[in-house]
Design a protein around this motif. Sequence first.
Motif, PDB file in Angstrom:
ATOM      1  N   HIS A  89     -19.635 -29.024  14.413  1.00 30.12           N
ATOM      2  CA  HIS A  89     -19.846 -28.236  13.196  1.00 30.12           C
ATOM      3  C   HIS A  89     -19.044 -28.747  12.010  1.00 30.12           C
ATOM      4  CE1 HIS A  89     -15.967 -26.247  13.559  1.00 30.12           C
ATOM      5  NE2 HIS A  89     -16.219 -26.134  14.843  1.00 30.12           N
ATOM      6  N   GLY A  90     -18.344 -29.831  12.154  1.00 35.84           N
ATOM      7  CA  GLY A  90     -17.549 -30.362  11.058  1.00 35.84           C
ATOM      8  C   GLY A  90     -16.156 -29.781  11.053  1.00 35.84           C
ATOM      9  N   GLY A  91     -15.387 -30.065  10.042  1.00 37.54           N
ATOM     10  CA  GLY A  91     -13.998 -29.639  10.026  1.00 37.54           C
ATOM     11  C   GLY A  91     -13.674 -28.537   9.048  1.00 37.54           C
ATOM     12  N   LEU A  92     -14.651 -28.091   8.235  1.00 37.40           N
ATOM     13  CA  LEU A  92     -14.397 -27.037   7.255  1.00 37.40           C
ATOM     14  C   LEU A  92     -15.367 -25.892   7.453  1.00 37.40           C
ATOM     15  CD1 LEU A  92     -13.946 -29.181   4.021  1.00 37.40           C
ATOM     16  CD2 LEU A  92     -12.154 -28.239   5.482  1.00 37.40           C
ATOM     17  N   LYS A  93     -14.917 -24.695   7.139  1.00 35.72           N
ATOM     18  CA  LYS A  93     -15.767 -23.512   7.281  1.00 35.72           C
ATOM     19  C   LYS A  93     -15.498 -22.574   6.112  1.00 35.72           C
ATOM     20  CE  LYS A  93     -18.402 -21.265  10.283  1.00 35.72           C
ATOM     21  NZ  LYS A  93     -19.624 -21.758  10.789  1.00 35.72           N
ATOM     22  N   LEU A  94     -16.559 -21.996   5.573  1.00 37.15           N
ATOM     23  CA  LEU A  94     -16.439 -21.023   4.495  1.00 37.15           C
ATOM     24  C   LEU A  94     -16.390 -19.632   5.111  1.00 37.15           C
ATOM     25  CD1 LEU A  94     -16.502 -20.204   1.478  1.00 37.15           C
ATOM     26  CD2 LEU A  94     -18.995 -20.169   1.672  1.00 37.15           C
ATOM     27  N   LEU A  95     -15.332 -18.890   4.828  1.00 36.39           N
ATOM     28  CA  LEU A  95     -15.214 -17.509   5.276  1.00 36.39           C
ATOM     29  C   LEU A  95     -15.517 -16.604   4.104  1.00 36.39           C
ATOM     30  CD1 LEU A  95     -11.870 -17.599   7.293  1.00 36.39           C
ATOM     31  CD2 LEU A  95     -14.188 -17.831   8.158  1.00 36.39           C
ATOM     32  N   THR A  96     -16.307 -15.560   4.339  1.00 34.04           N
ATOM     33  CA  THR A  96     -16.592 -14.589   3.295  1.00 34.04           C
ATOM     34  C   THR A  96     -16.418 -13.192   3.865  1.00 34.04           C
ATOM     35  OG1 THR A  96     -18.952 -14.572   3.833  1.00 34.04           O
ATOM     36  CG2 THR A  96     -18.251 -16.085   2.113  1.00 34.04           C
ATOM     37  N   GLY A  97     -16.012 -12.292   3.024  1.00 38.59           N
ATOM     38  CA  GLY A  97     -15.827 -10.913   3.451  1.00 38.59           C
ATOM     39  C   GLY A  97     -15.555 -10.033   2.253  1.00 38.59           C
ATOM     40  N   ASN A  98     -15.216  -8.757   2.540  1.00 36.97           N
ATOM     41  CA  ASN A  98     -15.012  -7.821   1.441  1.00 36.97           C
ATOM     42  C   ASN A  98     -13.703  -8.061   0.695  1.00 36.97           C
ATOM     43  OD1 ASN A  98     -13.406  -6.990   3.514  1.00 36.97           O
ATOM     44  ND2 ASN A  98     -13.926  -4.831   3.355  1.00 36.97           N
TER      45      ASN A  98
END
Length: 83
Positions: free
Chosen positions: A44-53
């Motif tokens: 999945h690669g080395g970076l991930k975008l986290l989103t939340g409230n």
Amino acid sequence: MGAGLRAYSAEPWLDEGRLSWRPAPAASGDLDVLRPADNPFSAHGGLKLLTGNLGRSVIKTSAMKAEHHVVEAPAVCSRIKAR
């Protein structure tokens, strides 16, 4: 940058005591440090975008151990009355 990024791919080395530059190796000398795109550290690669409230964030998942990829923890939910 002018002429592009090619100059940044050169490797420094000493030539009879003087700093010189030569083309970087075509392949990594240590796959534990630098890997090609067709053989990544993780699928999945080395970076991930986290989103939340609370907002958004980018995290480097390649630095995390596999057992930390999912976090389960208790949460407190409160109900706010509408006026």
